[in-house]
Write a protein that holds these residues in place. Sequence first.
Motif, PDB file in Angstrom:
ATOM      1  N   TYR A  30       0.865  -1.273   0.111  1.00  0.00           N
ATOM      2  CA  TYR A  30      -0.132  -0.117  -0.020  1.00  0.00           C
ATOM      3  C   TYR A  30       0.879   1.300  -0.054  1.00  0.00           C
ATOM      4  O   TYR A  30       2.018   1.365   0.480  1.00  0.00           O
ATOM      5  CB  TYR A  30      -0.897   0.043   1.266  1.00  0.00           C
ATOM      6  N   ARG A  31       0.327   2.455  -0.459  1.00  0.00           N
ATOM      7  CA  ARG A  31       1.084   3.420  -0.626  1.00  0.00           C
ATOM      8  C   ARG A  31       0.146   4.654  -0.126  1.00  0.00           C
ATOM      9  O   ARG A  31      -0.953   4.616  -0.135  1.00  0.00           O
ATOM     10  CB  ARG A  31       1.452   3.905  -2.189  1.00  0.00           C
ATOM     11  N   PRO A  32       1.026   5.640   0.309  1.00  0.00           N
ATOM     12  CA  PRO A  32       0.172   7.040   1.070  1.00  0.00           C
ATOM     13  C   PRO A  32      -0.527   7.721  -0.074  1.00  0.00           C
ATOM     14  O   PRO A  32       0.012   7.894  -1.180  1.00  0.00           O
ATOM     15  CB  PRO A  32       1.323   7.811   1.846  1.00  0.00           C
ATOM     16  N   LEU A  33      -1.584   8.109   0.283  1.00  0.00           N
ATOM     17  CA  LEU A  33      -2.256   9.130  -0.514  1.00  0.00           C
ATOM     18  C   LEU A  33      -2.335  10.343  -0.243  1.00  0.00           C
ATOM     19  O   LEU A  33      -2.064  11.440  -0.798  1.00  0.00           O
ATOM     20  CB  LEU A  33      -4.016   8.581  -0.480  1.00  0.00           C
ATOM     21  N   ALA A  34      -2.500  10.501   1.058  1.00  0.00           N
ATOM     22  CA  ALA A  34      -2.153  11.901   1.920  1.00  0.00           C
ATOM     23  C   ALA A  34      -1.471  11.819   3.156  1.00  0.00           C
ATOM     24  O   ALA A  34      -1.674  10.956   3.799  1.00  0.00           O
ATOM     25  CB  ALA A  34      -3.544  12.580   1.911  1.00  0.00           C
ATOM     26  N   TRP A  35      -1.000  12.882   3.686  1.00  0.00           N
ATOM     27  CA  TRP A  35      -0.675  13.005   5.198  1.00  0.00           C
ATOM     28  C   TRP A  35      -0.899  14.562   5.732  1.00  0.00           C
ATOM     29  O   TRP A  35      -1.059  15.336   4.713  1.00  0.00           O
ATOM     30  CB  TRP A  35       1.071  12.446   5.291  1.00  0.00           C
ATOM     31  N   GLY A  36      -0.642  14.757   7.018  1.00  0.00           N
ATOM     32  CA  GLY A  36      -0.649  15.869   7.510  1.00  0.00           C
ATOM     33  C   GLY A  36      -0.955  15.878   8.896  1.00  0.00           C
ATOM     34  O   GLY A  36      -1.010  15.147   9.668  1.00  0.00           O
ATOM     35  N   PRO A  37      -1.287  17.256   9.543  1.00  0.00           N
ATOM     36  CA  PRO A  37      -1.455  17.171  10.919  1.00  0.00           C
ATOM     37  C   PRO A  37      -2.751  17.077  11.273  1.00  0.00           C
ATOM     38  O   PRO A  37      -3.836  17.299  10.160  1.00  0.00           O
ATOM     39  CB  PRO A  37      -1.081  18.735  11.094  1.00  0.00           C
ATOM     40  N   VAL A  38      -3.084  16.640  12.254  1.00  0.00           N
ATOM     41  CA  VAL A  38      -4.462  16.311  12.808  1.00  0.00           C
ATOM     42  C   VAL A  38      -4.439  16.769  14.370  1.00  0.00           C
ATOM     43  O   VAL A  38      -3.634  16.672  14.945  1.00  0.00           O
ATOM     44  CB  VAL A  38      -4.785  14.626  12.481  1.00  0.00           C
ATOM     45  N   ALA A  39      -5.507  16.968  14.726  1.00  0.00           N
ATOM     46  CA  ALA A  39      -5.701  17.296  16.183  1.00  0.00           C
ATOM     47  C   ALA A  39      -4.985  16.168  17.066  1.00  0.00           C
ATOM     48  O   ALA A  39      -5.411  14.857  16.882  1.00  0.00           O
ATOM     49  CB  ALA A  39      -7.169  17.511  16.548  1.00  0.00           C
ATOM     50  N   GLY A  40      -4.223  16.453  17.791  1.00  0.00           N
ATOM     51  CA  GLY A  40      -3.115  15.381  18.451  1.00  0.00           C
ATOM     52  C   GLY A  40      -2.228  14.959  17.901  1.00  0.00           C
ATOM     53  O   GLY A  40      -1.750  13.656  18.605  1.00  0.00           O
ATOM     54  N   PRO A 148      -4.890  17.868   4.875  1.00  0.00           N
ATOM     55  CA  PRO A 148      -4.116  16.774   3.895  1.00  0.00           C
ATOM     56  C   PRO A 148      -3.014  17.485   2.968  1.00  0.00           C
ATOM     57  O   PRO A 148      -3.288  18.827   2.584  1.00  0.00           O
ATOM     58  CB  PRO A 148      -5.236  16.149   3.118  1.00  0.00           C
ATOM     59  N   PHE A 149      -1.929  16.903   2.845  1.00  0.00           N
ATOM     60  CA  PHE A 149      -1.005  17.177   1.840  1.00  0.00           C
ATOM     61  C   PHE A 149      -1.123  15.805   0.943  1.00  0.00           C
ATOM     62  O   PHE A 149      -0.761  14.661   1.465  1.00  0.00           O
ATOM     63  CB  PHE A 149       0.260  17.332   2.379  1.00  0.00           C
ATOM     64  N   PHE A 150      -1.659  15.893  -0.284  1.00  0.00           N
ATOM     65  CA  PHE A 150      -1.515  14.773  -1.191  1.00  0.00           C
ATOM     66  C   PHE A 150      -0.174  14.361  -1.574  1.00  0.00           C
ATOM     67  O   PHE A 150       0.313  15.331  -2.133  1.00  0.00           O
ATOM     68  CB  PHE A 150      -2.814  15.076  -2.300  1.00  0.00           C
ATOM     69  N   THR A 151      -0.164  13.148  -1.669  1.00  0.00           N
ATOM     70  CA  THR A 151       1.190  12.735  -2.556  1.00  0.00           C
ATOM     71  C   THR A 151       1.058  12.615  -3.777  1.00  0.00           C
ATOM     72  O   THR A 151      -0.259  12.829  -4.552  1.00  0.00           O
ATOM     73  CB  THR A 151       1.551  11.278  -2.011  1.00  0.00           C
ATOM     74  N   ARG A 152       1.986  12.730  -4.808  1.00  0.00           N
ATOM     75  CA  ARG A 152       1.972  12.310  -6.009  1.00  0.00           C
ATOM     76  C   ARG A 152       1.016  11.153  -6.481  1.00  0.00           C
ATOM     77  O   ARG A 152       0.159  11.441  -7.271  1.00  0.00           O
ATOM     78  CB  ARG A 152       3.069  12.541  -6.852  1.00  0.00           C
ATOM     79  N   HIS A 153       1.340  10.191  -5.819  1.00  0.00           N
ATOM     80  CA  HIS A 153       0.677   8.940  -5.940  1.00  0.00           C
ATOM     81  C   HIS A 153      -1.101   9.139  -5.523  1.00  0.00           C
ATOM     82  O   HIS A 153      -1.734   8.761  -6.385  1.00  0.00           O
ATOM     83  CB  HIS A 153       1.161   7.846  -5.108  1.00  0.00           C
ATOM     84  N   PRO A 165      -9.776  15.974  -9.074  1.00  0.00           N
ATOM     85  CA  PRO A 165      -8.663  16.243  -8.343  1.00  0.00           C
ATOM     86  C   PRO A 165      -8.902  15.842  -6.804  1.00  0.00           C
ATOM     87  O   PRO A 165      -9.924  15.662  -6.404  1.00  0.00           O
ATOM     88  CB  PRO A 165      -8.373  17.663  -8.421  1.00  0.00           C
ATOM     89  N   ALA A 166      -7.691  15.452  -6.154  1.00  0.00           N
ATOM     90  CA  ALA A 166      -7.613  14.870  -4.785  1.00  0.00           C
ATOM     91  C   ALA A 166      -8.478  16.048  -3.942  1.00  0.00           C
ATOM     92  O   ALA A 166      -9.138  15.539  -3.198  1.00  0.00           O
ATOM     93  CB  ALA A 166      -6.281  14.797  -4.517  1.00  0.00           C
ATOM     94  N   GLU A 167      -8.323  17.241  -4.122  1.00  0.00           N
ATOM     95  CA  GLU A 167      -8.949  18.242  -3.370  1.00  0.00           C
ATOM     96  C   GLU A 167     -10.648  18.068  -3.401  1.00  0.00           C
ATOM     97  O   GLU A 167     -10.932  18.412  -2.403  1.00  0.00           O
ATOM     98  CB  GLU A 167      -8.272  19.706  -3.712  1.00  0.00           C
TER      99      GLU A 167
END
Length: 189
Positions: A30-40, A148-153, A165-167
């Motif tokens: 599996y590959r990341p779609l998005a990452w980022g900050p979240v509460a906590g 979210p910050f979406f990865t290229r993948h 689009p991802a957004e």
Amino acid sequence: MSWLLLIIAVLGVAALHELAHVLVARLFGYRPLAWGPVAGGGFIIFDDTFEPHWSPFYWPLQLLVPWLATSASLPLVWLLTFRVAGYGWAAAAQAAATQAFVLLSLLISAAGSLGDLVLVTAMPRLAASEPDLTLRDMRLHQALRARPFFTRHGREALQRRYGEPAEAVWERAKQIPSKSLFRLWQRTK
């Protein structure tokens, strides 16, 4: 300077925890779609939500490996905490390596992994009841104020899957009614 090192160490532990999730996901393809900050803390959304036919080892490892990575790296935080408190390096290292702080590392890591525990136990049940697990996963993270910050993948995979689009997919997920993952978890026990 010691305060700065301590802050960097705490952020490093959080990053290591999330990277452990990436390692487990990558082991299963599996590959990341998005990452980022979240509460906590932070979050990563993987394309594991595209096909919920996971190996029986996938979710237990998604809980265990990040917990162990966090537990193993917390002694560095204790070392720097004692250093900030005025201990010398040798005394700080000796204090951080005591059984009490090793146990504290395990407990804090376990408390920090409670969200992972809820997710690990609820995902199979959620997959059985949700028509689109990817949108539901996004909605669950939105409830925690995820940014979210979406990865290229992720951009490419979401465009292929949804035709937008991802957004726009992220915005579409906001229209799904909220569902308490904790309540879902309670029903799985």
